[in-house]
Write a protein that holds these residues in place. Structure first.
Motif, mmCIF file in Angstrom:
data_model
loop_
_atom_site.group_PDB
_atom_site.id
_atom_site.type_symbol
_atom_site.label_atom_id
_atom_site.label_comp_id
_atom_site.label_asym_id
_atom_site.label_seq_id
_atom_site.Cartn_x
_atom_site.Cartn_y
_atom_site.Cartn_z
ATOM 1 N N GLU A 147 -17.223 2.653 38.294
ATOM 2 C CA GLU A 147 -18.385 3.477 38.628
ATOM 3 C C GLU A 147 -19.469 3.348 37.564
ATOM 4 O O GLU A 147 -20.658 3.390 37.858
ATOM 5 N N VAL A 150 -21.745 0.126 38.297
ATOM 6 C CA VAL A 150 -22.251 -0.100 39.650
ATOM 7 C C VAL A 150 -23.679 -0.650 39.638
ATOM 8 O O VAL A 150 -24.015 -1.571 40.394
ATOM 9 N N MET A 168 -15.198 0.440 44.600
ATOM 10 C CA MET A 168 -15.647 1.169 43.425
ATOM 11 C C MET A 168 -14.524 2.046 42.890
ATOM 12 O O MET A 168 -13.920 2.815 43.617
ATOM 13 N N PRO A 170 -13.692 5.087 40.616
ATOM 14 C CA PRO A 170 -14.396 6.215 39.983
ATOM 15 C C PRO A 170 -14.074 6.358 38.505
ATOM 16 O O PRO A 170 -13.004 5.951 38.035
ATOM 17 N N ASP A 171 -15.012 6.931 37.781
ATOM 18 C CA ASP A 171 -14.858 7.154 36.352
ATOM 19 C C ASP A 171 -15.245 8.592 36.039
ATOM 20 O O ASP A 171 -16.375 9.002 36.296
ATOM 21 N N TRP A 176 -21.676 10.558 39.164
ATOM 22 C CA TRP A 176 -22.046 9.704 40.295
ATOM 23 C C TRP A 176 -23.488 10.011 40.700
ATOM 24 O O TRP A 176 -23.804 11.093 41.171
ATOM 25 N N HIS A 180 -26.878 6.348 44.282
ATOM 26 C CA HIS A 180 -25.834 5.360 44.499
ATOM 27 C C HIS A 180 -24.793 5.795 45.525
ATOM 28 O O HIS A 180 -23.854 5.066 45.814
ATOM 29 N N ARG A 181 -24.936 6.976 46.076
ATOM 30 C CA ARG A 181 -23.891 7.498 46.953
ATOM 31 C C ARG A 181 -23.799 6.751 48.281
ATOM 32 O O ARG A 181 -22.746 6.690 48.901
ATOM 33 N N ASN A 187 -14.494 3.851 47.915
ATOM 34 C CA ASN A 187 -13.862 4.528 46.790
ATOM 35 C C ASN A 187 -12.394 4.110 46.705
ATOM 36 O O ASN A 187 -11.564 4.513 47.514
#
Length: 604
Positions: A147, A150, A168, A170-171, A176, A180-181, A187
């Motif tokens: 993430e 990205v 992707m 997640p971090d 977020w 970028h959503r 995910n």
């Protein structure tokens, strides 16, 4: 730079018990090989599963405030692997891994291997054309992107033709971003939760000769090259360094803030921990101010290093806590000989296991006997040959063969290419040119050219001297002069560029410098524009720290640039500009700047 020119044979006796270290790991080695005998599945994926069976409840990874056991690691890797397989990833496909240091990097790397695919370990500092090149070079079908990275991938996504799927990961440390959503990346954390934790059947079908990883190295002829790391090579390191010589015991924790896309972190820190039920503690990025705090937090008994890391630690003011830790062993490469003993004494380090090798090479040295100021001993077939620093070519005798050096004399290191010590090469076969020397000492022989100058100091021990040719090392990374020149030349004001490395007092390696000429219609260079261009297209470690403007470029009769002369003249000459630490622009190098560099005013 003070260096030892011979092995200290008086200390060999004291280190003799370390020769028994391989025997200590022989039991586990035999246990492992008995599991795979006759099955052909001597591969990294099976090694992960085997370790999970042996040490299910041991802590494998320590990261920030979380711990992951061997069982949990294997189960999460299995879920990701099943997910990848369900999305069409099959044996031989390339899945690019583009994350910062965190447990998911290692989990996803194992998952890719379990699917029979190849993990391409992308340098997470890459952006723009260099990033696109790295992905295109290996025809990456899928990318697992952190993430936190990205934005960098999104910028080049359309330039990678082979790409069919982006996942992707997640971090928790990266909010977020709203914009970028809706970019369409799936995910991975949510997807994997839908899959079983059982080992995929593909693991048993992976042969030792199958590629496992692509590890990138800065090429002397352009952009990064991807070296092929087959399962058999990784397992050789797993046995040799992991189970036998470089053991990290079940009660040990090895700390690594080195990038996981590098062979140093993977082969010297990760595999030794995995092989013996030990733990690895990782950090996203190196922090000199938090280093020893992390060591104490994780109760580390060892850590991985590169030369720059050791220098940063030495540059910190001495304190009462310098020896308040449980570290007894450090392993890595590039510790400067003049810092070696001072480093050990200041921090109370007993054992420095310096390592020498390259991801694509066929020769490895390891300081098993804990000798000072050496990269250690090698059991492979090697030779050091005389080298002309002016022509940057090895020296031949009257019969056209290369001339070997005498003990203690610097020479070019070569590794003999045999069935046991092959040169696997790069994904692009054309990049293998120049790496293989033929008819070196007799007709028909073949040797790998390391591109490194070393001294043979006896007892099969070597001492690193310098890099040769069109690469230099800075911030623990190999920098390709050709890659830098290509990016510099893309600036509209530049006619010609020559990149090379120069020494800065009290630093490791060589800092990047570029000599340029301007286009005929350019009377004044916009230095800020040039800096911004280089910063956007090159990894941070490859951005030249010095720019020199020339009226013309001198070359040899074969149009080979006179880098040797430029290196000698360095930055202490008119017409040079520097990007000083903390600045985001180039400034004129005058007497005060030269003096400040010499006196250590600027912290490189």
């Amino acid at each position: 730079m003070p260096q030892s020119n011979a092995v200290d044979f008086r200390s060999i006796g004291k280190q003799a018990p370390k020769l028994l270290r391989p025997l200590w790991g022989l039991k586990n080695t035999l246990k492992f090989t008995s599991k795979v005998r006759g099955k052909g599945n001597l591969n990294y994926a099976f090694a992960v599963e085997h370790a999970a069976n042996l040490y299910p409840n041991n802590v494998l990874i320590k990261y920030e405030n979380q711990t992951i056991t061997y069982r949990e690691f294997n189960e999460r890797a299995n879920q990701v692997s099943h997910c990848l397989i369900s999305r069409g990833v099959k044996s031989g496909d390339v899945v690019a891994l583009f994350l910062e240091n965190r447990p998911e990097f290692l989990i996803n790397m194992a998952a890719i291997a379990k699917a029979g695919a190849v993990a391409a370990l992308i340098n997470n500092s890459q952006t723009g054309k260099v990033l696109a090149h790295s992905l295109n070079l290996v025809s990456a079908k899928t990318v697992i992107v952190g993430e936190e990275l990205v934005a960098a991938l999104k910028d080049v996504e359309g330039d990678v033709e082979s790409l069919t799927d982006i996942l992707m990961d997640p971090d928790d440390d990266t909010p977020w971003k709203t914009e970028h959503r809706d970019i369409g990346y799936k995910n991975l954390d949510k997807l994997r939760a839908e899959f079983p934790t059982t080992n995929p059947s593909q693991t048993t079908e992976i042969t030792p000769d199958a590629p496992c990883l692509y590890v990138y190295t800065s090429g002397t002829t352009g952009l990064p090259k991807a070296s092929i790391q087959k399962h058999k090579k990784i397992m050789g390191i797993y046995f040799g360094l992991g189970m036998l010589m470089g053991r990290v015991e079940t009660s040990d924790t090895i700390y690594s803030s080195l990038p996981l896309y590098h062979a140093t972190a993977l082969y010297l820190c990760w595999l030794p921990a995995l092989a013996n039920g030990g733990s690895i503690a990782i950090r996203k990025k190196f922090s000199v101010s938090e280093f020893w705090s992390d060591i104490r937090k994780y109760d580390a008994t060892a850590f991985g290093y590169v030369g720059e890391l050791c220098r940063y630690l030495m540059n910190q003011p001495p304190g009462e806590l310098d020896k308040q830790h449980n570290v007894k062993m450090v392993t890595g490469n590039g510790l400067r000989p003049d810092l070696w003993k001072e480093f050990k004494n200041r921090f109370g380090i007993d054992d420095v296991r310096e390592f020498y090798g390259s991801s694509e090479g066929n020769i490895v040295c390891y300081n098993l006997l804990n000798q000072d100021q050496t990269v250690g001993m090698t059991i492979g077939s090697y030779a050091t040959v005389q080298f002309d620093n002016e022509t940057e070519e090895p020296i031949m005798d009257g019969e056209g063969f290369l001339k070997k050096t005498k003990r203690g004399q610097a020479g070019l290191l070569l590794g003999r290419i045999t069935k046991v010590t092959p040169f696997e090469g790069y994904t692009d076969p054309s990049k293998n040119q120049g790496k293989i020397f033929k008819d070196v000492f007799k007709k028909g022989d073949a040797w790998f050219n390391t591109g490194d100058l070393v001294k043979d100091i006896g007892f099969r021990h070597l001492q690193f001297v310098d890099r040769t040719g069109d690469t230099y090392r800075w911030k623990g990374e190999n920098v390709s002069t050709t890659e830098v020149e290509m990016i510099v030349n893309q600036h509209e004001s530049i006619a010609e560029a020559i990149a090379y490395g120069v020494e800065i007092p009290n630093t490791n390696g060589r800092a990047g410098m570029v000599a340029i000429t301007l286009q005929p219609d350019v009377t004044e260079l916009d230095l800020q524009s040039l800096y911004d261009h280089l910063k956007s297209e090159l990894p941070g470690y490859a951005v030249p720290l010095f720019i020199r403007i020339l009226s013309k470029v001198d070359s040899t009769g074969t149009f080979k640039y006179q880098r040797t002369t430029l290196k000698k003249e360095s930055y202490e000459i008119d017409g040079v500009y520097a990007a000083l630490p903390g600045n985001k622009h180039y400034v004129t190098v005058d007497e005060s700047v030269v003096k400040g560099i010499a006196e250590g005013k600027y912290r490189y």
